[in-house]
Enzyme design. Structure first.
Site, PDB file in Angstrom:
ATOM      1  N   CYS A 115       0.813  -1.230   0.000  1.00 26.65           N
ATOM      2  CA  CYS A 115       0.000   0.000   0.000  1.00 26.65           C
ATOM      3  C   CYS A 115       0.842   1.273   0.000  1.00 26.65           C
ATOM      4  O   CYS A 115       0.447   2.259  -0.610  1.00 26.65           O
ATOM      5  CB  CYS A 115      -0.970  -0.001   1.179  1.00 26.65           C
ATOM      6  SG  CYS A 115      -2.026  -1.453   1.201  1.00 26.65           S
ATOM      7  N   HIS A 256      -3.201   6.476   4.676  1.00 21.41           N
ATOM      8  CA  HIS A 256      -3.673   5.314   3.919  1.00 21.41           C
ATOM      9  C   HIS A 256      -5.078   4.967   4.410  1.00 21.41           C
ATOM     10  O   HIS A 256      -5.341   4.925   5.616  1.00 21.41           O
ATOM     11  CB  HIS A 256      -2.718   4.141   4.132  1.00 21.41           C
ATOM     12  CG  HIS A 256      -3.187   2.870   3.521  1.00 21.41           C
ATOM     13  ND1 HIS A 256      -3.790   2.827   2.280  1.00 21.41           N
ATOM     14  CD2 HIS A 256      -3.169   1.584   3.977  1.00 21.41           C
ATOM     15  CE1 HIS A 256      -4.105   1.573   2.001  1.00 21.41           C
ATOM     16  NE2 HIS A 256      -3.753   0.800   3.014  1.00 21.41           N
ATOM     17  N   ASN A 286     -10.451  -0.154   1.056  1.00 22.99           N
ATOM     18  CA  ASN A 286      -8.990  -0.054   0.981  1.00 22.99           C
ATOM     19  C   ASN A 286      -8.560  -0.258  -0.470  1.00 22.99           C
ATOM     20  O   ASN A 286      -8.700  -1.352  -1.014  1.00 22.99           O
ATOM     21  CB  ASN A 286      -8.392  -1.135   1.896  1.00 22.99           C
ATOM     22  CG  ASN A 286      -6.875  -1.120   1.912  1.00 22.99           C
ATOM     23  OD1 ASN A 286      -6.242  -0.485   1.075  1.00 22.99           O
ATOM     24  ND2 ASN A 286      -6.302  -1.835   2.865  1.00 22.99           N
TER      25      ASN A 286
HETATM   26  O1  UT7 Z   1      -3.713  -1.921   3.611  1.00 21.96           O
HETATM   27  C1  UT7 Z   1      -3.156  -2.560   4.704  1.00 21.96           C
HETATM   28  C2  UT7 Z   1      -3.839  -3.802   4.983  1.00 21.96           C
HETATM   29  N1  UT7 Z   1      -4.812  -4.023   5.892  1.00 21.96           N
HETATM   30  C3  UT7 Z   1      -5.238  -3.426   7.040  1.00 21.96           C
HETATM   31  O2  UT7 Z   1      -4.890  -2.356   7.380  1.00 21.96           O
HETATM   32  C4  UT7 Z   1      -6.192  -4.192   7.868  1.00 21.96           C
HETATM   33  C5  UT7 Z   1      -5.843  -4.124   9.347  1.00 21.96           C
HETATM   34  N2  UT7 Z   1      -6.793  -4.830  10.146  1.00 21.96           N
HETATM   35  C6  UT7 Z   1      -8.074  -4.435  10.293  1.00 21.96           C
HETATM   36  O3  UT7 Z   1      -8.482  -3.432   9.745  1.00 21.96           O
HETATM   37  C7  UT7 Z   1      -8.964  -5.220  11.237  1.00 21.96           C
HETATM   38  O4  UT7 Z   1      -8.184  -6.171  11.934  1.00 21.96           O
HETATM   39  C8  UT7 Z   1     -10.109  -5.962  10.476  1.00 21.96           C
HETATM   40  C9  UT7 Z   1     -11.133  -4.949   9.972  1.00 21.96           C
HETATM   41  C10 UT7 Z   1      -9.549  -6.787   9.335  1.00 21.96           C
HETATM   42  C11 UT7 Z   1     -10.829  -6.914  11.437  1.00 21.96           C
HETATM   43  O5  UT7 Z   1     -11.284  -6.230  12.581  1.00 21.96           O
HETATM   44  P1  UT7 Z   1     -11.015  -6.846  14.038  1.00 21.96           P
HETATM   45  O6  UT7 Z   1     -11.703  -5.973  14.994  1.00 21.96           O
HETATM   46  O7  UT7 Z   1      -9.513  -6.981  14.166  1.00 21.96           O
HETATM   47  O8  UT7 Z   1     -11.734  -8.227  13.940  1.00 21.96           O
HETATM   48  P2  UT7 Z   1     -11.112  -9.676  14.144  1.00 21.96           P
HETATM   49  O9  UT7 Z   1     -10.259 -10.048  12.986  1.00 21.96           O
HETATM   50  O10 UT7 Z   1     -10.529  -9.722  15.507  1.00 21.96           O
HETATM   51  O11 UT7 Z   1     -12.425 -10.577  14.076  1.00 21.96           O
HETATM   52  C12 UT7 Z   1     -13.443 -10.484  15.066  1.00 21.96           C
HETATM   53  C13 UT7 Z   1     -14.525 -11.482  14.722  1.00 21.96           C
HETATM   54  C14 UT7 Z   1     -14.005 -12.873  14.427  1.00 21.96           C
HETATM   55  O12 UT7 Z   1     -14.902 -13.781  15.014  1.00 21.96           O
HETATM   56  P3  UT7 Z   1     -14.548 -14.494  16.401  1.00 21.96           P
HETATM   57  O13 UT7 Z   1     -13.265 -15.225  16.144  1.00 21.96           O
HETATM   58  O14 UT7 Z   1     -14.403 -13.383  17.384  1.00 21.96           O
HETATM   59  O15 UT7 Z   1     -15.742 -15.372  16.610  1.00 21.96           O
HETATM   60  C15 UT7 Z   1     -14.072 -12.977  12.925  1.00 21.96           C
HETATM   61  O16 UT7 Z   1     -14.281 -14.315  12.479  1.00 21.96           O
HETATM   62  O17 UT7 Z   1     -15.211 -11.056  13.535  1.00 21.96           O
HETATM   63  C16 UT7 Z   1     -15.287 -12.144  12.614  1.00 21.96           C
HETATM   64  N3  UT7 Z   1     -15.268 -11.605  11.259  1.00 21.96           N
HETATM   65  C17 UT7 Z   1     -16.379 -11.164  10.639  1.00 21.96           C
HETATM   66  N4  UT7 Z   1     -17.667 -11.124  11.019  1.00 21.96           N
HETATM   67  C18 UT7 Z   1     -18.559 -10.608  10.152  1.00 21.96           C
HETATM   68  C19 UT7 Z   1     -14.206 -11.412  10.437  1.00 21.96           C
HETATM   69  N5  UT7 Z   1     -14.609 -10.861   9.281  1.00 21.96           N
HETATM   70  C20 UT7 Z   1     -15.950 -10.696   9.375  1.00 21.96           C
HETATM   71  C21 UT7 Z   1     -16.936 -10.166   8.523  1.00 21.96           C
HETATM   72  N6  UT7 Z   1     -18.207 -10.133   8.949  1.00 21.96           N
HETATM   73  N7  UT7 Z   1     -16.625  -9.664   7.294  1.00 21.96           N
END
Ligand code: UT7
Length: 332
Positions: A115, A256, A286
């Site tokens: 990115c 970003h 993104n």
């Molecule tokens: O360009 C650079 C690249 N990327 C980034 O900057 C991304 C950086 N990371 C993030 O923005 C965040 O970590 C995310 C938006 C990807 C995820 O948010 P989070 O608050 O860190 O969620 P998590 O990964 O801890 O997931 C929480 C829960 C999980 O369920 P359990 O394990 O708690 O039961 C996931 O399975 O949310 C679940 N989950 C979803 N639920 C509904 C993951 N994706 C989804 C979804 N819809 N799309």
């Protein structure tokens, strides 16, 4: 000896016509508008049509940037295209963009740094101008990342979108342009954001092609989130210190656009008024290397960004990499 500075004189952007909303995604994967908005701030993203290639989007954004700069494509001295989702691995996408623009047979290269690639490219383009080696440099960030997404993986497919942004840098003797920068990379975190297939490690052959997830973008969101918040805050302070400036001297931070929570966290840590942070992640998701020029271009067209201002760019991404840079726009 004349001192050369690299001024931003043209801005252009392109986003495909098709909009994919959170409600549309909830019909495809087990997700909801509520989850996507609360975790990322994203409401919709643009998705390229089957007929569009990444170089088409890059060329469209570039044409607008060149028109605003009043620079004919044949007057470009260098083209740098930052992307991680090129039309092909070979040839470099930058040559396709050069040809589509009808630019002269000038140097053109594709820069891959995740990115932050566009911020890397802005530093390189500015350095060429400051060294007196180029007068007009086109710096593009373009991503057609939807073709790399697994639309059965809710952890990634809801976050990204397609777009392109472009800037024309032009030599001037008025003090302006790049005031300070930091470029960084830490390959020990490479596994957190990757697309494994299609390289030397995993060439596309009959015996390797079976593992579906190798052919799509994979991300450990939590790890990237931790890295992003830390690096964004650290690198913002670092470039301010290098330029001997404080946040009070900065008109806007253009971060970003990966996640609204990361942008708000950085603003909070820096004690920055939220309105000093340019954010459009809610409408585009993104868009990787395209996200900063896209956000800057929108903010220019709605009148927030103006000549005479100082802007900070700050990005992070696959590598893991990061980049921050302060640019001053010359007064007319
Ligand atoms: O360009 C650079 C690249 N990327 C980034 O900057 C991304 C950086 N990371 C993030 O923005 C965040 O970590 C995310 C938006 C990807 C995820 O948010 P989070 O608050 O860190 O969620 P998590 O990964 O801890 O997931 C929480 C829960 C999980 O369920 P359990 O394990 O708690 O039961 C996931 O399975 O949310 C679940 N989950 C979803 N639920 C509904 C993951 N994706 C989804 C979804 N819809 N799309």
């Amino acid at each position: 000896m004349t001192q050369h500075y690299a001024n931003i004189v043209g801005l252009g952007m392109y986003a495909p016509e098709k909009v994919l909303t959170n409600a549309d995604l909830a019909k495809i994967v087990d997700t909801s508008d509520e989850w996507i908005v609360s975790r990322s701030g994203i409401r919709e993203r643009h998705i390229a049509s089957d007929k569009e290639q990444c170089s088409d989007m890059a060329a469209a954004a570039s044409r607008d940037a060149l028109a605003m700069a009043n620079v004919d494509p044949s007057d470009l001295d260098l083209i740098i295209v930052a992307t991680s989702s090129p039309d092909n691995h070979v040839p470099p996408m930058s040559s396709l963009v050069q040809d589509k623009l009808g630019a002269g047979n000038v140097g053109a290269y594709t820069l891959v740094a995740g990115c932050p690639g566009w911020v890397y490219a802005m530093v390189q383009g500015s350095a060429m101008i400051q060294a007196g080696l180029a007068k007009n440099v086109l710096v593009v960030g373009a991503e057609l990342i939807s073709r790399y997404l697994d639309f059965t993986d809710r952890a990634t497919c809801v976050l990204f979108g397609d777009a392109a942004g472009a800037v024309v840098l032009q030599a001037t003797d008025k003090p302006c342009g790049l005031l300070s920068y930091e470029l960084g990379s830490d390959g020990s975190g490479a596994e957190h954001l990757k697309m494994k297939g299609c390289g030397t490690e995993l060439p596309p052959r009959e015996d390797t092609i079976g593992n579906r997830e190798d052919w799509y973008l994979q991300m450990n969101g939590r790890e990237v989130f931790k890295f992003a918040t830390r690096k964004m805050v650290d690198s913002l302070h670092s470039v301010l210190e290098k330029a001997d400036l404080t946040f009070d001297d900065i008109d806007y931070v253009v971060p970003h656009q990966a996640n609204m929570r990361i942008i708000e966290y950085a603003a909070g840590k820096a004690k920055l008024a939220p309105e000093k942070m340019i954010a459009n992640v809610s409408n585009y998701g993104n868009t990787s290397a395209a996200s900063i020029p896209l956000a800057m271009c929108e903010a220019y067209h709605d009148g927030r960004i103006k000549p005479g201002q100082k802007l900070v760019f700050s990005s992070f991404g696959a590598g893991l990499t990061w980049a921050a840079a302060i640019f001053e726009l010359a007064t007319p």
